[in-house]
Design a protein around this motif. Structure first.
Motif, PDB file in Angstrom:
ATOM      1  N   GLY A  80       0.798  -1.214   0.000  1.00 29.09           N
ATOM      2  CA  GLY A  80       0.000   0.000   0.000  1.00 29.09           C
ATOM      3  C   GLY A  80       0.832   1.267   0.000  1.00 29.09           C
ATOM      4  O   GLY A  80       0.459   2.279  -0.607  1.00 29.09           O
ATOM      5  N   ILE A  84       0.714   4.682  -2.311  1.00 34.69           N
ATOM      6  CA  ILE A  84       0.661   6.053  -1.787  1.00 34.69           C
ATOM      7  C   ILE A  84       1.756   6.897  -2.423  1.00 34.69           C
ATOM      8  O   ILE A  84       1.518   8.025  -2.881  1.00 34.69           O
ATOM      9  N   TYR A 108       2.388   9.800   4.978  1.00 38.23           N
ATOM     10  CA  TYR A 108       1.780  10.764   4.061  1.00 38.23           C
ATOM     11  C   TYR A 108       2.627  12.028   3.994  1.00 38.23           C
ATOM     12  O   TYR A 108       2.993  12.494   2.913  1.00 38.23           O
ATOM     13  N   VAL A 139      -5.546  14.027   1.379  1.00 32.56           N
ATOM     14  CA  VAL A 139      -5.336  12.655   1.836  1.00 32.56           C
ATOM     15  C   VAL A 139      -6.336  12.321   2.929  1.00 32.56           C
ATOM     16  O   VAL A 139      -6.558  13.115   3.854  1.00 32.56           O
ATOM     17  N   CYS A 141      -7.363   8.831   5.417  1.00 31.03           N
ATOM     18  CA  CYS A 141      -7.088   7.459   5.837  1.00 31.03           C
ATOM     19  C   CYS A 141      -8.378   6.879   6.405  1.00 31.03           C
ATOM     20  O   CYS A 141      -8.912   7.401   7.393  1.00 31.03           O
ATOM     21  N   ASP A 173      -6.470   6.238   1.593  1.00 28.28           N
ATOM     22  CA  ASP A 173      -5.725   5.064   2.034  1.00 28.28           C
ATOM     23  C   ASP A 173      -6.702   4.111   2.707  1.00 28.28           C
ATOM     24  O   ASP A 173      -7.200   4.386   3.803  1.00 28.28           O
ATOM     25  N   ALA A 175      -5.999   0.945   3.707  1.00 28.51           N
ATOM     26  CA  ALA A 175      -5.199  -0.193   4.177  1.00 28.51           C
ATOM     27  C   ALA A 175      -5.971  -1.105   5.118  1.00 28.51           C
ATOM     28  O   ALA A 175      -5.763  -2.320   5.134  1.00 28.51           O
ATOM     29  N   ALA A 194      -5.615   3.650  -2.368  1.00 29.33           N
ATOM     30  CA  ALA A 194      -4.433   2.826  -2.092  1.00 29.33           C
ATOM     31  C   ALA A 194      -4.857   1.678  -1.198  1.00 29.33           C
ATOM     32  O   ALA A 194      -5.466   1.894  -0.143  1.00 29.33           O
ATOM     33  N   ARG A 195      -4.548   0.463  -1.625  1.00 31.14           N
ATOM     34  CA  ARG A 195      -4.912  -0.726  -0.845  1.00 31.14           C
ATOM     35  C   ARG A 195      -3.674  -1.557  -0.546  1.00 31.14           C
ATOM     36  O   ARG A 195      -2.813  -1.768  -1.404  1.00 31.14           O
ATOM     37  N   SER A 196      -3.616  -2.034   0.686  1.00 30.20           N
ATOM     38  CA  SER A 196      -2.584  -2.976   1.114  1.00 30.20           C
ATOM     39  C   SER A 196      -3.235  -4.327   1.331  1.00 30.20           C
ATOM     40  O   SER A 196      -4.281  -4.419   1.966  1.00 30.20           O
TER      41      SER A 196
END
Length: 335
Positions: A80, A84, A108, A139, A141, A173, A175, A194-196
């Motif tokens: 992830g 980013i 970030y 951004v 999260c 994000d 994640a 954004a993926r983890s």
């Protein structure tokens, strides 16, 4: 990246312990992995004798099904954080202002600074009220790390629309979103997700993830992405994991139940922040963070010193693990 900025910007601290004698509650990774992972990885070693297919079609299709977007929106990345970095690199130039939540994931701001740009910190619970027109990138999260709460889905979509109207890219994000039932923003115009895969599937050393975007934002991500940036074993295991819907459902149930049990127990001694994530943020007050971290370590448990997050000075963060391990955490924290 901006060369002078690279020389100025340092590293950020993170959780995780490689000490085999402690139970690691400092990193928010699943203590379990999907069945069959070892065999899939082993089989992929034969495929690693040639370069991975470009672009990795099967992985992109699995990722698209996983977050409900088109395969053509997906850009494979080695984790992830790589997604980013890629999003920041293609969205931000030196001197730009970037909206960054705080407290939140410190990388970030680091990635913004590496571009020679300026992170503008906004309280994480006020970020959706900001005017995106003032920023090159915003951004979010979701759920926020280290506080743990998800944003209201309607409010987040409204903010995404405001960013699109302003021409400001919104980087979300996600994640830890896989631990929740909340839908992804993948495939939404103006948004880069954004993926983890390493958190939910318990494989932080695998380094597998992806970004998702549409239109020009996708084109920029795809153009900037390094060729063969994810190895064959990571692609194969990532695809396998994203297809395991039963594992995801079981993980969500277990985390939800254990998080509630932990929160109730820990609230007898600490102030515990509400959380939708696989972790809890504790205000330890007068006990002192160093004392709590050290005492837990002496009892075989690693917890995260959360004072490294911007704006926190009396907090630790603990992961939600298995029932037996969580009982050991409670014992180590004198609960």
């Amino acid at each position: 990246m901006e060369p002078d900025a690279v020389r100025r910007v340092g590293r950020e601290p993170h959780g995780s312990s490689d000490d085999p004698d402690v139970v690691d509650f400092s990193a928010n990774t699943n203590p379990r992995v999907p069945s069959g992972v070892r065999d899939v990885y082993a089989d992929a070693l034969d495929a690693a004798r040639t370069y991975p297919v470009e672009p990795p079609r099967a992985y992109r299709e699995a990722a698209a099904d996983y977050v409900d977007c088109a395969p053509g929106d997906v850009v494979a990345t080695p984790g992830g954080l790589a997604a980013i970095r890629l999003a920041v690199e293609v969205s931000v130039t030196a001197g730009d202002d970037v909206l960054v939540p705080a407290p939140s994931f410190a990388e970030y701001a680091r990635e913004v600074r590496l571009q020679g740009a300026n992170p503008v910190f906004v309280p994480h619970d006020e970020v959706l009220d900001a005017d995106p027109d003032e920023y090159a990138l915003a951004v979010v999260c979701n759920p926020n790390n280290p506080t743990g709460e998800c944003y209201d889905a309607d409010a987040l979509r409204a903010f995404a629309d405001a960013c699109a109207d302003a021409g400001t890219t919104l980087l979300v994000d996600e994640a830890f979103l896989g631990f929740t039932d909340q839908p992804s923003l993948a495939g939404r115009d103006g948004v880069v997700v954004a993926r983890s895969l390493t958190k939910l599937f318990g494989l932080p050393g695998l380094r597998a993830g992806f970004a998702a975007a549409t239109g020009d934002r996708y084109e920029r991500l795809a153009a900037a992405r390094r060729t063969w940036n994810v190895g064959a074993p990571a692609l194969a295991v990532g695809e396998h994991c994203m297809r395991d819907e039963a594992f995801v459902a079981d993980t969500r149930r277990r985390v939800r139940e254990e998080r509630a049990r932990l929160r109730d127990a820990l609230a007898e001694r600490f102030a515990v922040a509400p959380s939708d994530a696989p972790f809890l943020l504790l205000d330890v007050g007068d006990r002192g963070v160093e004392e709590v971290v050290t005492r837990a370590r002496e009892r075989g448990v690693a917890v995260r010193d959360a004072t490294t997050f911007r704006g926190l000075d009396s907090h630790v963060r603990v992961a939600v693990r298995t029932r037996e391990e969580n009982d050991r955490l409670l014992e180590a924290l004198d609960v």
